[in-house]
Design an enzyme around this catalytic site. Sequence first.
Site, PDB file in Angstrom:
ATOM      1  N   TYR A  63       0.849  -1.204   0.000  1.00 24.10           N
ATOM      2  CA  TYR A  63       0.000   0.000   0.000  1.00 24.10           C
ATOM      3  C   TYR A  63       0.884   1.252   0.000  1.00 24.10           C
ATOM      4  CZ  TYR A  63      -3.240   3.660   1.377  1.00 24.10           C
ATOM      5  OH  TYR A  63      -3.959   4.826   1.407  1.00 24.10           O
ATOM      6  N   LYS A 113       1.257   4.389  -2.720  1.00 20.43           N
ATOM      7  CA  LYS A 113       1.093   5.818  -2.421  1.00 20.43           C
ATOM      8  C   LYS A 113       2.403   6.588  -2.637  1.00 20.43           C
ATOM      9  CE  LYS A 113      -3.288   6.155  -1.571  1.00 20.43           C
ATOM     10  NZ  LYS A 113      -4.162   7.010  -2.393  1.00 20.43           N
TER      11      LYS A 113
HETATM   12  P1  NDP Z   1     -13.407   4.516   1.176  1.00 17.07           P
HETATM   13  O1  NDP Z   1     -13.237   3.032   1.164  1.00 17.07           O
HETATM   14  O2  NDP Z   1     -14.471   5.106   2.001  1.00 17.07           O
HETATM   15  O3  NDP Z   1     -13.583   5.050  -0.323  1.00 17.07           O
HETATM   16  C1  NDP Z   1     -12.820   4.532  -1.383  1.00 17.07           C
HETATM   17  C2  NDP Z   1     -13.489   4.932  -2.686  1.00 17.07           C
HETATM   18  O4  NDP Z   1     -12.680   4.445  -3.779  1.00 17.07           O
HETATM   19  C3  NDP Z   1     -14.879   4.321  -2.837  1.00 17.07           C
HETATM   20  O5  NDP Z   1     -15.754   5.312  -3.345  1.00 17.07           O
HETATM   21  C4  NDP Z   1     -14.672   3.221  -3.865  1.00 17.07           C
HETATM   22  O6  NDP Z   1     -15.848   3.094  -4.666  1.00 17.07           O
HETATM   23  C5  NDP Z   1     -13.552   3.809  -4.699  1.00 17.07           C
HETATM   24  N1  NDP Z   1     -12.852   2.777  -5.459  1.00 17.07           N
HETATM   25  C6  NDP Z   1     -12.129   1.734  -4.986  1.00 17.07           C
HETATM   26  N2  NDP Z   1     -11.694   0.980  -6.003  1.00 17.07           N
HETATM   27  C7  NDP Z   1     -12.167   1.555  -7.140  1.00 17.07           C
HETATM   28  C8  NDP Z   1     -12.080   1.241  -8.519  1.00 17.07           C
HETATM   29  N3  NDP Z   1     -11.403   0.150  -8.949  1.00 17.07           N
HETATM   30  N4  NDP Z   1     -12.680   2.042  -9.425  1.00 17.07           N
HETATM   31  C9  NDP Z   1     -13.362   3.134  -9.010  1.00 17.07           C
HETATM   32  N5  NDP Z   1     -13.499   3.490  -7.721  1.00 17.07           N
HETATM   33  C10 NDP Z   1     -12.906   2.701  -6.803  1.00 17.07           C
HETATM   34  O7  NDP Z   1     -11.977   5.088   1.609  1.00 17.07           O
HETATM   35  P2  NDP Z   1     -11.411   6.588   1.676  1.00 17.07           P
HETATM   36  O8  NDP Z   1     -12.446   7.576   1.368  1.00 17.07           O
HETATM   37  O9  NDP Z   1     -10.673   6.695   2.945  1.00 17.07           O
HETATM   38  O10 NDP Z   1     -10.329   6.515   0.506  1.00 17.07           O
HETATM   39  C11 NDP Z   1     -10.252   7.483  -0.521  1.00 17.07           C
HETATM   40  C12 NDP Z   1      -8.785   7.738  -0.844  1.00 17.07           C
HETATM   41  O11 NDP Z   1      -8.133   8.291   0.292  1.00 17.07           O
HETATM   42  C13 NDP Z   1      -7.977   6.501  -1.219  1.00 17.07           C
HETATM   43  O12 NDP Z   1      -7.128   6.809  -2.308  1.00 17.07           O
HETATM   44  C14 NDP Z   1      -7.147   6.221   0.035  1.00 17.07           C
HETATM   45  O13 NDP Z   1      -5.953   5.552  -0.273  1.00 17.07           O
HETATM   46  C15 NDP Z   1      -6.903   7.636   0.504  1.00 17.07           C
HETATM   47  N6  NDP Z   1      -6.523   7.809   1.907  1.00 17.07           N
HETATM   48  C16 NDP Z   1      -7.338   7.346   2.910  1.00 17.07           C
HETATM   49  C17 NDP Z   1      -6.959   7.523   4.230  1.00 17.07           C
HETATM   50  C18 NDP Z   1      -7.762   6.998   5.374  1.00 17.07           C
HETATM   51  O14 NDP Z   1      -7.210   6.885   6.499  1.00 17.07           O
HETATM   52  N7  NDP Z   1      -9.047   6.682   5.208  1.00 17.07           N
HETATM   53  C19 NDP Z   1      -5.725   8.253   4.566  1.00 17.07           C
HETATM   54  C20 NDP Z   1      -4.971   8.675   3.435  1.00 17.07           C
HETATM   55  C21 NDP Z   1      -5.364   8.480   2.159  1.00 17.07           C
HETATM   56  P3  NDP Z   1     -16.466   1.723  -5.218  1.00 17.07           P
HETATM   57  O15 NDP Z   1     -16.097   0.627  -4.262  1.00 17.07           O
HETATM   58  O16 NDP Z   1     -17.938   2.014  -5.282  1.00 17.07           O
HETATM   59  O17 NDP Z   1     -15.858   1.568  -6.585  1.00 17.07           O
HETATM   60  C1  8X3 Z   2      -4.206   5.654   4.760  1.00 15.75           C
HETATM   61  C2  8X3 Z   2      -3.481   6.061   5.985  1.00 15.75           C
HETATM   62  O1  8X3 Z   2      -1.809   5.209   7.730  1.00 15.75           O
HETATM   63  O2  8X3 Z   2      -3.700   3.790   7.191  1.00 15.75           O
HETATM   64  O3  8X3 Z   2      -3.534   6.040   3.613  1.00 15.75           O
HETATM   65  O4  8X3 Z   2      -1.895   4.022   5.643  1.00 15.75           O
HETATM   66  S1  8X3 Z   2      -2.660   4.695   6.650  1.00 15.75           S
END
Ligand code: NDP
Ligand code: 8X3
Length: 259
Positions: A155, A159
């Site tokens: 992961y 990133k």
């Molecule tokens: P969620 O799981 O709530 O949302 C993830 C979103 O990505 C969903 O809407 C999902 O939609 C979509 N997704 C996943 N795979 C696909 C695909 N193949 N095609 C299209 N859409 C896709 O997580 P977050 O909102 O937390 O994550 C959003 C972003 O933020 C990610 O890039 C994550 O790495 C990043 N992030 C999150 C953190 C956290 O702690 N939560 C911290 C730092 C970064 P669906 O399944 O309907 O396709």
């Molecule tokens: C998501 C934040 O710390 O779980 O990108 O990897 S962490």
Amino acid sequence: MTFSQQTVLITGSSSGIGEACALAFAGSAVRLILAARRVERLQQLATQLQAKGAEVLTLELDVRDLAAVEQSLGTLEGPWAEVDILINNAGLSRGLEPIQEGRYADWDEMLDTNVKGLLHVTRTLAPAMVARKRGQIINIGSIAGREVYPGGAVYCASKHAVHAITQGLRMDLNGTGVRVSTVDPGLVHTEFSQVRFHGDHQRAEKTYQHMTPLSAADVAATVVWVASRPAHVNAAEILLLPTDQATCGIVHRQPTNHE
Ligand code: NDP
Ligand code: 8X3
């Protein structure tokens, strides 16, 4: 700032940060394109956004599928084809095993979504931005693009790749008028950990136990701030952490008497 004449495309807008971004932009009466695989969720969100005055187009889209990305995004028409702001948010983590126990399917899913999916969407939409000499690409990176933690190698690699792509894209687009930014959050309470732990809700909730994580709305407010800088200003990189978090591994947790 109003985004009224602008088209904003958000990948992964069916939950979490993407959904919160849609809600935050809709307050400024924008034209929104919502893309994700769970289209029924997008349709529910669209109804909410339309009530706020936004024009909304929903797209069932798997960003891993290059042909589908080119078909849906490459054939948008009228003002929908003129994407002013692309938010590359779709992404996920799978598993927390050490590499020697890791699952190939998990690795494929993370790398195909977080890295290649982001590239597919960017490659499809960037040429029109260049032709119009304006536009903005905001990637949702992560603290995991700046650090590595045990069990998170793949992961974190995905990133780190987003971080490299953001920097390279900014160089490649320099002089075109198109801005490129990354917003890199720490712990955000979304469905992220449920997805990581394949639906194990209890294990997922432990990620945010005894501390105050960011909300998806906190991240969305930052994305809107980045998007609303004047055209000559590029908020290039933002590391957004909960106050309780110093690094991936240093998180202040304080159990209360009730927990
Ligand atoms: P969620 O799981 O709530 O949302 C993830 C979103 O990505 C969903 O809407 C999902 O939609 C979509 N997704 C996943 N795979 C696909 C695909 N193949 N095609 C299209 N859409 C896709 O997580 P977050 O909102 O937390 O994550 C959003 C972003 O933020 C990610 O890039 C994550 O790495 C990043 N992030 C999150 C953190 C956290 O702690 N939560 C911290 C730092 C970064 P669906 O399944 O309907 O396709
Ligand atoms: C998501 C934040 O710390 O779980 O990108 O990897 S962490």
